[in-house]
Design an enzyme around this catalytic site. Structure first.
Site, short mmCIF file in Angstrom:
data_model
loop_
_atom_site.label_atom_id
_atom_site.label_comp_id
_atom_site.label_asym_id
_atom_site.label_seq_id
_atom_site.Cartn_x
_atom_site.Cartn_y
_atom_site.Cartn_z
N ARG A 185 7.68 24.70 15.12
CA ARG A 185 8.66 23.60 15.08
C ARG A 185 8.43 22.65 16.26
O ARG A 185 8.54 21.43 16.11
CB ARG A 185 10.08 24.17 15.10
CG ARG A 185 10.47 24.84 13.80
CD ARG A 185 11.94 25.19 13.77
NE ARG A 185 12.25 26.41 14.48
CZ ARG A 185 12.57 27.57 13.90
NH1 ARG A 185 12.60 27.66 12.57
NH2 ARG A 185 12.87 28.63 14.61
N PHE A 201 13.00 23.49 2.01
CA PHE A 201 13.44 24.86 2.26
C PHE A 201 13.94 24.95 3.70
O PHE A 201 13.46 25.76 4.49
CB PHE A 201 12.30 25.87 2.01
CG PHE A 201 11.75 25.87 0.61
CD1 PHE A 201 12.44 26.48 -0.43
CD2 PHE A 201 10.53 25.27 0.33
CE1 PHE A 201 11.91 26.50 -1.72
CE2 PHE A 201 10.00 25.28 -0.95
CZ PHE A 201 10.70 25.90 -1.98
N CYS A 247 5.00 32.56 4.68
CA CYS A 247 5.37 33.82 5.33
C CYS A 247 4.95 35.02 4.48
O CYS A 247 5.41 36.14 4.70
CB CYS A 247 6.86 33.87 5.63
SG CYS A 247 7.92 33.74 4.17
#
Length: 397
Positions: free
Chosen positions: A209, A225, A340
């Site tokens: 991020r 998402f 992920c």
């Protein structure tokens, strides 16, 4: 301690460092699995009798034993739990100056089946193996000594417990907050604990991020998402011109827009923060039809490949969502793509980005290739523990 015997030739992977033993690798004539209680300690030996280490056993699971030490006859007791958790805590204190991180990452911290996130003086703990469940009292004792937490949420609603034959009802000790504030990358995020996803906050994306936010100044951002808005909220604080969040959960969208407004109040004043609720595949197609475009797109979908047999179907989903998202990118924009799914190799995700770019007849330049944060350490002999992939690409016609 009893002995758990391996069949001839089944020791190679364990000697190479792996920690999992499968039921079809056991010499059931020498050590019948039904003779062991769930969570029982045992010494693991190869077919010749050489010691491989100490394990805890679950005779009812496909992964019937998990190695926690290379020494023989070493019980997993309070002393060993204390040593391992002190080591894990020391690493995190080197990494972060505030107590907000993943404190224990299962096999990565040599505590198979134990995942623990620290939120200041609150802990969220996931126990995913019988070996750890059987030592819950010792674990509670050690956590009290090391951290003196105000509250602990035992987050038991995880699929791993079903595979181990464990109940999935949550438990709590102390005043567990419904929502708390998480400091990250200079921002403050409200994150749900009691009803949130996983342990409430995705610490594993922290550095990704931060890296994505380097391209946020003046950008129109789309966070797909979004959950509680980690990518979009960090981008808002870094100077984004507008932020649009997309998620199927109205509760997640409410938190995401609130977090962005809190960290970038000027965007809230100009009504440049938007939340879109619905299925991502459908909403992205709608945005394309409307002619909407964004200069920074962050795509962080759930695991589309949860089992190896789902690989082909899951890969098709990753290709489709990357193509749909990239259709909304402005020329010269920055595209962030994550996965992920530990079953999806990093090269396959990079290929999804490249194929989406080729579909638009664009060139993709990879600016950054990342993974999970250092508080989610990867066991070098266990590729299963390296699950998170993140690519940041600059797209040019």
């Amino acid at each position: 301690m009893k002995t758990l015997w391996l069949k001839k030739g089944e020791d190679r992977r364990i000697r190479a460092g792996h920690l999992w033993i499968f039921s079809n690798e056991i010499d059931s004539a020498k050590s019948p699995l039904p003779d062991f209680e769930p969570g029982e300690n045992a010494t693991l030996r190869d077919a010749r009798g050489a010691v491989l280490g100490s394990v805890f056993v679950n005779p009812h699971s496909l992964i019937c034993a998990r190695l926690y030490s290379r020494k023989a006859d070493l019980p997993l007791d309070a002393d060993l739990l204390r040593q391992r958790l002190q080591s894990a805590l020391g690493l995190r204190q080197c990494l972060y100056n505030q107590p907000w991180y993943r404190l224990c990452h299962g096999e990565g911290d040599l505590l198979p089946g134990l995942v623990m996130d620290r939120f200041g003086d609150h802990l969220t703990v996931q126990v995913g193996t019988w070996g750890m469940e059987a030592r819950k009292e010792e674990l509670r004792e050690v956590l009290g000594e090391l951290l003196q937490p105000r509250s602990i949420l035992w987050d038991n609603d995880i699929a791993a417990r079903s595979l181990e034959g464990l109940p999935r009802e949550n438990e709590s000790e102390g005043p567990v907050p419904d929502v708390l504030e998480v400091p990250e990358n200079g921002c403050i995020f409200r994150a749900p604990l009691q009803g949130g996803q996983k342990t409430g906050w995705f610490y594993d994306q922290r550095r990704n991020r931060r890296e994505a936010a380097r391209y946020a100044a003046g950008a129109d951002v789309l966070d797909i998402f979004c959950y509680a808005g980690g990518f979009g909220g960090t981008a808002a604080a870094a100077g984004a011109r507008s932020v649009t969040f997309l998620d199927a959960s109205p509760q997640a969208l409410a938190l995401a827009t609130e977090n962005a407004a809190r960290n970038a109040p000027e965007l809230a004043r100009t009504k440049a923060i938007e939340g879109l609720c619905g299925d991502a595949f459908e909403r992205l197609a709608e945005l394309d039809a409307q002619g909407r475009r964004f200069s920074l797109i962050c795509l962080d979908p759930p695991a589309f490949i949860k089992r190896r047999k789902d690989f082909a179907q899951g890969l098709a989903a990753y290709r489709k969502i990357n193509a749909l998202a990239m259709q909304l990118l402005t020329p010269g924009g920055v595209f962030v793509s994550c996965s992920c799914s530990h079953h999806l190799p990093a090269e396959s995700l990079r290929s999804c980005v490249q194929q989406a770019a080729a579909r638009r007849k664009w060139q993709a330049r990879i600016l950054y290739a990342g993974g999970q944060g250092a508080d989610h350490p990867v066991h070098a002999a266990m590729p299963e523990t390296a699950y998170l992939k993140c690519f940041i690409a600059h797209l040019l016609p």
